[in-house]
Motif scaffolding. Sequence first.
Motif, PDB file in Angstrom:
ATOM      1  N   HIS A 130      35.098  38.782  32.339  1.00  0.00           N
ATOM      2  CA  HIS A 130      34.932  39.094  33.758  1.00  0.00           C
ATOM      3  C   HIS A 130      35.912  40.162  34.244  1.00  0.00           C
ATOM      4  CE1 HIS A 130      32.284  35.599  33.964  1.00  0.00           C
ATOM      5  NE2 HIS A 130      31.898  36.059  35.139  1.00  0.00           N
ATOM      6  N   ILE A 131      37.069  40.296  33.613  1.00  0.00           N
ATOM      7  CA  ILE A 131      38.024  41.298  34.076  1.00  0.00           C
ATOM      8  C   ILE A 131      37.857  42.624  33.352  1.00  0.00           C
ATOM      9  CG2 ILE A 131      39.714  39.526  34.701  1.00  0.00           C
ATOM     10  CD1 ILE A 131      41.315  40.328  32.210  1.00  0.00           C
ATOM     11  N   ALA A 132      36.928  42.686  32.405  1.00  0.00           N
ATOM     12  CA  ALA A 132      36.703  43.914  31.649  1.00  0.00           C
ATOM     13  C   ALA A 132      36.329  45.058  32.596  1.00  0.00           C
ATOM     14  CB  ALA A 132      35.602  43.710  30.619  1.00  0.00           C
ATOM     15  N   ALA A 133      36.849  46.251  32.307  1.00  0.00           N
ATOM     16  CA  ALA A 133      36.566  47.441  33.108  1.00  0.00           C
ATOM     17  C   ALA A 133      36.853  48.675  32.273  1.00  0.00           C
ATOM     18  CB  ALA A 133      37.425  47.443  34.377  1.00  0.00           C
ATOM     19  N   PRO A 134      36.233  49.794  32.594  1.00  0.00           N
ATOM     20  CA  PRO A 134      36.496  51.033  31.836  1.00  0.00           C
ATOM     21  C   PRO A 134      37.979  51.375  31.829  1.00  0.00           C
ATOM     22  CG  PRO A 134      34.589  51.307  33.271  1.00  0.00           C
ATOM     23  CD  PRO A 134      35.203  49.984  33.634  1.00  0.00           C
ATOM     24  N   GLY A 135      38.495  51.672  30.642  1.00  0.00           N
ATOM     25  CA  GLY A 135      39.894  52.044  30.493  1.00  0.00           C
ATOM     26  C   GLY A 135      40.855  50.874  30.466  1.00  0.00           C
ATOM     27  N   ARG A 136      40.336  49.676  30.495  1.00  0.00           N
ATOM     28  CA  ARG A 136      41.177  48.472  30.520  1.00  0.00           C
ATOM     29  C   ARG A 136      41.045  47.735  29.187  1.00  0.00           C
ATOM     30  NH1 ARG A 136      40.022  44.815  35.517  1.00  0.00           N
ATOM     31  NH2 ARG A 136      41.325  46.402  36.514  1.00  0.00           N
ATOM     32  N   ARG A 137      42.164  47.461  28.540  1.00  0.00           N
ATOM     33  CA  ARG A 137      42.164  46.730  27.273  1.00  0.00           C
ATOM     34  C   ARG A 137      42.483  45.260  27.528  1.00  0.00           C
ATOM     35  NH1 ARG A 137      45.645  50.577  26.691  1.00  0.00           N
ATOM     36  NH2 ARG A 137      47.354  49.159  26.142  1.00  0.00           N
ATOM     37  N   VAL A 138      41.645  44.395  27.000  1.00  0.00           N
ATOM     38  CA  VAL A 138      41.826  42.953  27.171  1.00  0.00           C
ATOM     39  C   VAL A 138      41.786  42.299  25.797  1.00  0.00           C
ATOM     40  CG1 VAL A 138      41.012  40.869  28.335  1.00  0.00           C
ATOM     41  CG2 VAL A 138      40.587  43.115  29.370  1.00  0.00           C
ATOM     42  N   HIS A 139      42.756  41.438  25.533  1.00  0.00           N
ATOM     43  CA  HIS A 139      42.757  40.706  24.264  1.00  0.00           C
ATOM     44  C   HIS A 139      42.943  39.218  24.531  1.00  0.00           C
ATOM     45  CE1 HIS A 139      43.076  40.035  19.987  1.00  0.00           C
ATOM     46  NE2 HIS A 139      44.161  39.315  20.172  1.00  0.00           N
ATOM     47  N   GLY A 140      42.038  38.416  24.002  1.00  0.00           N
ATOM     48  CA  GLY A 140      42.096  36.969  24.175  1.00  0.00           C
ATOM     49  C   GLY A 140      42.582  36.276  22.918  1.00  0.00           C
ATOM     50  N   ALA A 159      40.321  36.003  39.459  1.00  0.00           N
ATOM     51  CA  ALA A 159      41.211  36.641  38.483  1.00  0.00           C
ATOM     52  C   ALA A 159      40.932  38.136  38.402  1.00  0.00           C
ATOM     53  CB  ALA A 159      41.045  35.981  37.113  1.00  0.00           C
ATOM     54  N   ARG A 160      39.662  38.509  38.422  1.00  0.00           N
ATOM     55  CA  ARG A 160      39.322  39.937  38.374  1.00  0.00           C
ATOM     56  C   ARG A 160      39.886  40.676  39.586  1.00  0.00           C
ATOM     57  NH1 ARG A 160      33.121  41.568  38.542  1.00  0.00           N
ATOM     58  NH2 ARG A 160      33.452  41.195  40.766  1.00  0.00           N
ATOM     59  N   ASP A 161      39.753  40.066  40.766  1.00  0.00           N
ATOM     60  CA  ASP A 161      40.288  40.707  41.970  1.00  0.00           C
ATOM     61  C   ASP A 161      41.795  40.920  41.862  1.00  0.00           C
ATOM     62  OD1 ASP A 161      37.798  40.795  43.080  1.00  0.00           O
ATOM     63  OD2 ASP A 161      38.072  39.058  44.397  1.00  0.00           O
ATOM     64  N   TRP A 162      42.509  39.911  41.391  1.00  0.00           N
ATOM     65  CA  TRP A 162      43.964  40.038  41.278  1.00  0.00           C
ATOM     66  C   TRP A 162      44.374  41.058  40.225  1.00  0.00           C
ATOM     67  CZ3 TRP A 162      45.324  34.092  41.610  1.00  0.00           C
ATOM     68  CH2 TRP A 162      45.333  33.715  42.969  1.00  0.00           C
ATOM     69  N   ILE A 163      43.645  41.114  39.117  1.00  0.00           N
ATOM     70  CA  ILE A 163      43.939  42.117  38.089  1.00  0.00           C
ATOM     71  C   ILE A 163      43.677  43.512  38.637  1.00  0.00           C
ATOM     72  CG2 ILE A 163      43.139  43.066  35.887  1.00  0.00           C
ATOM     73  CD1 ILE A 163      44.992  40.730  35.485  1.00  0.00           C
ATOM     74  N   ASP A 164      42.592  43.673  39.389  1.00  0.00           N
ATOM     75  CA  ASP A 164      42.295  44.973  40.004  1.00  0.00           C
ATOM     76  C   ASP A 164      43.410  45.376  40.969  1.00  0.00           C
ATOM     77  OD1 ASP A 164      39.925  45.119  38.609  1.00  0.00           O
ATOM     78  OD2 ASP A 164      38.648  44.538  40.301  1.00  0.00           O
ATOM     79  N   GLN A 165      43.853  44.422  41.796  1.00  0.00           N
ATOM     80  CA  GLN A 165      44.905  44.705  42.761  1.00  0.00           C
ATOM     81  C   GLN A 165      46.205  45.107  42.061  1.00  0.00           C
ATOM     82  OE1 GLN A 165      45.318  41.325  45.420  1.00  0.00           O
ATOM     83  NE2 GLN A 165      43.108  41.219  45.729  1.00  0.00           N
ATOM     84  N   ALA A 166      46.477  44.480  40.920  1.00  0.00           N
ATOM     85  CA  ALA A 166      47.710  44.784  40.182  1.00  0.00           C
ATOM     86  C   ALA A 166      47.628  46.114  39.439  1.00  0.00           C
ATOM     87  CB  ALA A 166      48.012  43.653  39.194  1.00  0.00           C
ATOM     88  N   GLY A 167      46.419  46.637  39.287  1.00  0.00           N
ATOM     89  CA  GLY A 167      46.248  47.882  38.535  1.00  0.00           C
ATOM     90  C   GLY A 167      46.577  47.741  37.064  1.00  0.00           C
ATOM     91  N   ALA A 168      46.371  46.552  36.524  1.00  0.00           N
ATOM     92  CA  ALA A 168      46.705  46.290  35.120  1.00  0.00           C
ATOM     93  C   ALA A 168      45.675  46.923  34.191  1.00  0.00           C
ATOM     94  CB  ALA A 168      46.783  44.792  34.878  1.00  0.00           C
ATOM     95  N   ASN A 169      46.160  47.567  33.140  1.00  0.00           N
ATOM     96  CA  ASN A 169      45.270  48.205  32.171  1.00  0.00           C
ATOM     97  C   ASN A 169      45.336  47.577  30.789  1.00  0.00           C
ATOM     98  OD1 ASN A 169      44.219  50.217  33.925  1.00  0.00           O
ATOM     99  ND2 ASN A 169      46.152  51.337  33.750  1.00  0.00           N
ATOM    100  N   ALA A 170      46.328  46.707  30.568  1.00  0.00           N
ATOM    101  CA  ALA A 170      46.443  45.996  29.292  1.00  0.00           C
ATOM    102  C   ALA A 170      46.718  44.536  29.610  1.00  0.00           C
ATOM    103  CB  ALA A 170      47.559  46.582  28.443  1.00  0.00           C
ATOM    104  N   ILE A 171      45.768  43.675  29.279  1.00  0.00           N
ATOM    105  CA  ILE A 171      45.837  42.272  29.688  1.00  0.00           C
ATOM    106  C   ILE A 171      45.708  41.381  28.475  1.00  0.00           C
ATOM    107  CG2 ILE A 171      44.759  40.448  31.067  1.00  0.00           C
ATOM    108  CD1 ILE A 171      43.971  43.981  31.960  1.00  0.00           C
ATOM    109  N   LEU A 172      46.521  40.345  28.441  1.00  0.00           N
ATOM    110  CA  LEU A 172      46.446  39.319  27.413  1.00  0.00           C
ATOM    111  C   LEU A 172      45.923  38.038  28.056  1.00  0.00           C
ATOM    112  CD1 LEU A 172      47.164  38.917  24.397  1.00  0.00           C
ATOM    113  CD2 LEU A 172      49.363  38.019  25.145  1.00  0.00           C
ATOM    114  N   ASP A 173      44.894  37.447  27.454  1.00  0.00           N
ATOM    115  CA  ASP A 173      44.266  36.232  27.969  1.00  0.00           C
ATOM    116  C   ASP A 173      44.576  35.096  26.993  1.00  0.00           C
ATOM    117  OD1 ASP A 173      42.673  34.293  29.078  1.00  0.00           O
ATOM    118  OD2 ASP A 173      40.762  35.271  28.610  1.00  0.00           O
ATOM    119  N   LEU A 174      45.496  34.201  27.388  1.00  0.00           N
ATOM    120  CA  LEU A 174      45.903  33.091  26.528  1.00  0.00           C
ATOM    121  C   LEU A 174      45.066  31.851  26.819  1.00  0.00           C
ATOM    122  CD1 LEU A 174      49.790  33.476  26.686  1.00  0.00           C
ATOM    123  CD2 LEU A 174      48.162  34.539  25.104  1.00  0.00           C
TER     124      LEU A 174
END
Length: 383
Positions: free
Chosen positions: A257-267, A232-247
């Motif tokens: 695991h997908i957390a990265a600088p400048g990336r907002r994640v909300h579960g 999942a982290r690899d695919w998010i990196d490839q997509a260049g996503a910076n705002a992710i919702l984890d349902l």
Amino acid sequence: MEANLNAIMHCGYFDHGVCRSCTRMGEPYGAQLDAKLLHAHDLLAAWPEAEWLPPMVSRPEAFRNKAKMVVGGTADAPTLGILDDTQHGVDLTCCGILTPGLRSALEPTKSFISLARIAPYDVPTRRGELKHVLLTESADGELMLRFVLRSTEALGRMQKHLPSLLAALPQLAVVTANLLPEHKAVLEGEEEIWLSGSETLAMRLGTSVLHLRPASFFQTNTEIAKGLYLQARDWIDQAGANAILDLYCGVGGFALHIAAPGRRVHGIELSAPAVESARLSAAEAGLTDVTFSVGDATALVAAELPDAIIVNPPRRGLGDQLCQTLQASGAQTIIYSSCNAVTLAKDLAAMPAYTPTAIRLFDMFPQTDHYEVMVLLTRRTDA
């Protein structure tokens, strides 16, 4: 992880007809994997353009990090395993799909049951106290042990003799009693009583640490779970996503695991204890842009959706309402992790605005027909 595809696991319980839970026991591991791939390909044949990545293989044996054992027999001679056709206990303490750490903990647990005089629950007569023993092992070898009881009758004796159990099993990090007074076919009740150790079992996966509370969900195969999160982290990196919702985020495995600088994640997760665990993990890791809230994923509205979404629903799938919400959203990327390819295929068909571009099978459950499959979905440019 490399696996010997010619390996054949043998089990005396299976060969003697004592336990048939592992329906593909005795088959070469490669043949099991081929059958799962064929099943998944057939169900997802409507999307022939999707790239199938190499499956992630598992150890064919000693992979299961959870032991969910029905207690039978007597206090003098308890069994830990399953019930036979007459609803009496069958001992499976040498089960070969359990990790060595779990297997080594079962005999000391039986000795403790005898020492504390905890009467196993007898299903036909509805008498006795101890219904199940639930064990989970962390990647570091620590254990969470839960005794599922009908009442508090045995608690005093358990607390009296607990030092002997802790001496026999120093790797015990969490010990609890769970109360299930009703006579029904479920593993546990709602009330948990702490007996010893920490409130959570720390599940270390590389640089991430997940905190598992007694009722927390975590995949049964630690190495495959880590593979899911990293994919999942690899695919998010490839997509260049910076705002992710984890349902259906659970204790935060994907989000952390997908957390990265400048990336907002909300579960979002329905279980408040799971959200509490996820927040603890994020705080310990110093991840201020990874947040969690208690909520029903199926009640999501389109306005809440960011540019990428991860969904990891139960076996029943997403359902019509959530599929419609995602279908109507402007999210560019969806990652769907599924434990049931039948409902996965149904949900994908209900979201034609998204095209499956990559698919990967993860062999979470060797010796059975079950598997996990993850799909990368990209929003069509004309949608």
